[in-house]
Design a protein around this motif. Structure first.
Motif, PDB file in Angstrom:
ATOM      1  N   ASP A 283       0.849  -1.190   0.000  1.00 33.24           N
ATOM      2  CA  ASP A 283       0.000   0.000   0.000  1.00 33.24           C
ATOM      3  C   ASP A 283       0.887   1.243   0.000  1.00 33.24           C
ATOM      4  N   ILE A 284       0.448   2.268  -0.671  1.00 33.60           N
ATOM      5  CA  ILE A 284       1.230   3.496  -0.836  1.00 33.60           C
ATOM      6  C   ILE A 284       1.382   4.268   0.477  1.00 33.60           C
ATOM      7  N   THR A 285       0.535   4.015   1.458  1.00 30.95           N
ATOM      8  CA  THR A 285       0.510   4.823   2.682  1.00 30.95           C
ATOM      9  C   THR A 285       1.540   4.422   3.733  1.00 30.95           C
ATOM     10  N   GLN A 286       2.053   3.177   3.670  1.00 32.02           N
ATOM     11  CA  GLN A 286       2.953   2.715   4.728  1.00 32.02           C
ATOM     12  C   GLN A 286       3.764   1.515   4.237  1.00 32.02           C
ATOM     13  N   ASP A 287       5.008   1.383   4.720  1.00 29.82           N
ATOM     14  CA  ASP A 287       5.791   0.188   4.425  1.00 29.82           C
ATOM     15  C   ASP A 287       5.051  -1.036   4.934  1.00 29.82           C
ATOM     16  N   CYS A 288       5.236  -2.163   4.263  1.00 28.74           N
ATOM     17  CA  CYS A 288       4.567  -3.401   4.635  1.00 28.74           C
ATOM     18  C   CYS A 288       5.609  -4.382   5.187  1.00 28.74           C
ATOM     19  N   ILE A 289       5.352  -4.875   6.381  1.00 32.15           N
ATOM     20  CA  ILE A 289       6.218  -5.879   6.992  1.00 32.15           C
ATOM     21  C   ILE A 289       5.389  -7.144   7.183  1.00 32.15           C
ATOM     22  N   CYS A 290       5.897  -8.240   6.626  1.00 28.41           N
ATOM     23  CA  CYS A 290       5.179  -9.519   6.690  1.00 28.41           C
ATOM     24  C   CYS A 290       6.096 -10.618   7.203  1.00 28.41           C
TER      25      CYS A 290
END
Length: 82
Positions: free
Chosen positions: A52-59
Motif C-alpha cells: 500500500d502506498i501509505t505505509q511500508d509493509c512488513i510480513c
C-alpha cells in the motif's frame, strides 16, 4: 519487507506460502491484505504483491518449497536461497 508503493518480484509457488501481515498492507490478484491478515498461496497462485502506498509493509512469510521467480530475479534465486 516491502517499501510503501513498491512491488515484490513477480513469482509463483512450488508449494505453500503463508504470509502474515504485521504492519501496513499489500495487494495482489487475490485481494487486499492488511495488518493481521493471512494470505495462503499454493502452486496455483502466480502474483506480484504491491505494498500500500501509505505505509511500508512488513510480513512474516513461511514457505515449504522454493518460489518460482520470473525475469532477472530468477537468476539471483540460487544466490539468495529463496
Amino acid at each position: 519487507y516491502i517499501p510503501a508503493g513498491t512491488a515484490m518480484p513477480d513469482h509463483g509457488h512450488r508449494g505453500l506460502e503463508l504470509t502474515l501481515v504485521l504492519q501496513g498492507a499489500f495487494q495482489d490478484d487475490e485481494g487486499y491484505f492488511a495488518r493481521g491478515d493471512i494470505e495462503i498461496a499454493d502452486a496455483d497462485l502466480h502474483h506480484t504483491p504491491v505494498a500500500d502506498i501509505t505505509q511500508d509493509c512488513i510480513c512474516l512469510a513461511v514457505t515449504d518449497a522454493p518460489l518460482r521467480l520470473k525475469g532477472l530475479a530468477r537468476l539471483a534465486q540460487p544466490f539468495l536461497n529463496i
